[in-house]
Design an enzyme around this catalytic site. Structure first.
Site, short mmCIF file in Angstrom:
data_model
loop_
_atom_site.label_atom_id
_atom_site.label_comp_id
_atom_site.label_asym_id
_atom_site.label_seq_id
_atom_site.Cartn_x
_atom_site.Cartn_y
_atom_site.Cartn_z
N SER A 50 0.85 -1.19 0.00
CA SER A 50 0.00 0.00 0.00
C SER A 50 0.88 1.23 0.00
O SER A 50 2.10 1.14 0.05
CB SER A 50 -0.89 0.01 1.24
OG SER A 50 -0.08 0.25 2.37
N LYS A 51 0.23 2.39 -0.02
CA LYS A 51 0.94 3.68 -0.06
C LYS A 51 2.01 3.75 1.03
O LYS A 51 3.08 4.30 0.83
CB LYS A 51 -0.05 4.82 0.17
CG LYS A 51 -0.79 5.23 -1.04
CD LYS A 51 -0.71 6.76 -1.21
CE LYS A 51 -1.21 7.20 -2.55
NZ LYS A 51 -2.67 7.14 -2.66
N ARG A 52 1.66 3.22 2.18
CA ARG A 52 2.56 3.22 3.33
C ARG A 52 3.93 2.62 2.98
O ARG A 52 4.94 3.01 3.52
CB ARG A 52 1.84 2.37 4.39
CG ARG A 52 2.38 2.21 5.72
CD ARG A 52 1.21 1.74 6.60
NE ARG A 52 0.59 0.53 6.06
CZ ARG A 52 1.01 -0.69 6.33
NH1 ARG A 52 2.04 -0.87 7.11
NH2 ARG A 52 0.37 -1.74 5.82
N GLY A 97 5.26 2.86 0.13
CA GLY A 97 5.82 3.58 -1.02
C GLY A 97 5.26 3.04 -2.33
O GLY A 97 5.86 3.23 -3.37
#
Ligand code: GLU
Length: 486
Positions: free
Chosen positions: A250-252, A254
């Site tokens: 996920s975005k977390r 990167g």
């Protein structure tokens, strides 16, 4: 390259424009491209845009832009499913006539309360098949009541379907778990299942390489192929990509879009190399492979069954290697837009190309991404580096000895006529001996004084590029800073 496969090898990348392409999407594109190129086959680009509600503005351009940036070319398309609706209706009509499908008139509200009830009873969500055996008259009546039906597939109630997957081997699914899935939605658009199967067949796709998450859809597709009396393509479901903590990427972690990686200064060649290793490997060791080597060696035999782990450090490392492989001129070309964009506004523009080349020759060794370049190089461009006076004492020296050493260095430096790395080094080495200091101590102090940092490119080359004037000014400023500590 000559293919060892019998029939024409035709692959497709079939993204839905429901968002900007992320790593996982493009890894799928890359594996399809590598497989097609390895076997001398064709790659088709097909945009699966039948989910009108989830369409995202600009997504198609971003998909095409990302493929182009990475040099993943295609031979046919882009085909848009939204422009092929008559084809889907024609096949849907045939399926209905042959009794493989039926119209379902259940309202969204009914389906929703059924889902809630199933959730409450901890049962898997599933259509209860109420409309499966409606008579024609009952159907007509509901239609004249204004209900817009969906078309569902009449999934066999018993037995199972086995998917033979080139990566996972045979995987069987019991029909009772499959539901009577929808083929045509009430807005007249086909679902993914219908359009995907029809297109893979009409585009003569030989191999379907797609993410693992689609494996559970594949028995439905196999049933559809069977109902249509068509041969299935070969399937290969690619391993998921997980974050370092083994949770969904996920975005977390990167996991931003490919466009974002481009903006952050990753090189397309490095990105291709990195993505290829997310689920495929040549052997246990090789990490650096050119595009040509990837094409030459790619095979599904070496695609793993288990999830691949996304490792940002590895990406940065690979990118750093590719950055160092650029010629100095090419590195300047690539880095210049980042410098123009990100150097502090106080630095005058346009930048002096000659000076930029000298600076970047030192920075090229250290940068892992192009976006890091302005930060790594900023002290070369600003009038005076901004740092905390205490940094001057990060070595073993106290204020008095640091002040003594810096004043001596300033005196010696101002006498240097030939301002080159070699003469600077020679002068400062003798000075260390004279002052009875370890060279490390003196050089560390000088480094902070001229760069404002404890880590920077090699000291004397840096001082040579900065030039005598700047260096003397900075040494002088450092002395003033030290005096504030007394
Ligand atoms: N449109 C699907 C996606 O976005 C394609 C899946 C498949 O390749 O069949 O991933």
């Amino acid at each position: 390259m000559q293919s060892e496969l019998q029939h024409p090898v035709r692959l497709r990348f079939a993204p839905s424009p429901t968002g900007y392409p992320h790593l996982g999407n493009i890894r799928t594109a890359l594996f399809n491209w590598l497989f097609a190129r390895h076997h001398g086959g064709k790659l088709i680009l097909r945009i699966e845009d039948t989910d009108v509600a989830r369409k995202v503005e600009g997504a198609i351009d971003a998909i095409i832009g990302s493929l182009r940036w990475l040099g993943l070319d295609w031979d046919e398309g882009p085909y848009l499913q939204s422009q092929r609706l008559p084809d889907y209706h024609q096949v849907a009509d045939r399926l209905l006539q042959e009794g493989h499908t039926y119209w379902c008139y259940c309202s969204p509200e009914r389906l929703e309360s059924m889902r809630q009830e199933q959730a409450r009873l901890k049962q898997p969500p599933k259509y209860d098949r109420r409309c499966r055996d409606l008579t024609q008259e009952e159907g007509h009546r509901l239609e004249t009541d204004g209900v817009r039906p969906v078309m569902r597939f009449r999934t066999p109630l018993e037995g199972e379907t086995t998917v033979s997957d080139l990566i996972h081997g045979p995987v069987s699914f019991k029909h009772e778990t499959l539901d009577d899935f929808i083929l045509l939605k009430s807005d007249g658009y086909p679902t993914y299942h219908l359009a995907n199967v029809i297109d893979d067949h009409s585009m003569e796709i030989s191999h379907v390489l797609r993410a693992d998450e689609w494996l559970s859809s594949t028995p439905r597709h196999v049933l559809l192929y069977k109902a249509l009396n068509r041969q299935t393509p070969h399937f290969a479901h690619l391993p998921m990509i997980l974050g370092p903590d083994r949770s969904k990427l996920s975005k977390r972690h990167g996991a931003t879009t490919i466009t974002e990686y481009q903006k952050q200064g990753y090189l397309p060649e490095a990105m291709v190399n990195f993505l290829a290793l997310l689920g495929w490997s040549l052997d246990d060791r090789t990490e650096l492979l050119s595009r040509e080597e990837l094409i030459q060696h790619f095979s599904l035999d070496r695609v793993g069954k288990t999830a691949a782990i996304f490792n940002r450090e590895k990406l940065d490392w690979i990118n750093g290697v590719y950055l160092r492989r650029l010629s100095p001129e090419e590195f300047v070309n690539q880095a210049m837009p980042f410098l123009e964009r990100d150097l502090p506004e106080s630095v005058g523009r346009p930048l002096d190309p000659g000076y930029v080349s000298e600076v970047l020759a030192l920075v090229q060794e250290r940068a892992r991404t192009l976006a890091e370049v302005p930060q790594l190089a900023s002290f070369f461009f600003v009038d005076e580096p901004d740092y905390n006076a205490a940094l001057l004492l990060s070595g073993k020296l106290d204020v008095t000895s640091a002040t003594g050493a810096l004043s001596a260095a300033l005196r010696s430096a101002s006498c240097i006529k030939d301002w080159q790395a070699a003469s600077l080094e020679e002068t400062m080495r003798s000075l260390a001996v004279e002052l009875n200091l370890e060279t490390r101590e003196l050089f560390g102090l000088l480094r902070v004084a001229v760069t404002g940092r404890t880590a920077a490119p090699p000291l004397f080359e840096t001082m040579a590029v900065l030039g005598k004037d700047r260096c003397l000014k900075r040494l002088d400023a450092a002395l003033r800073l030290l005096s504030t500590l007394e």
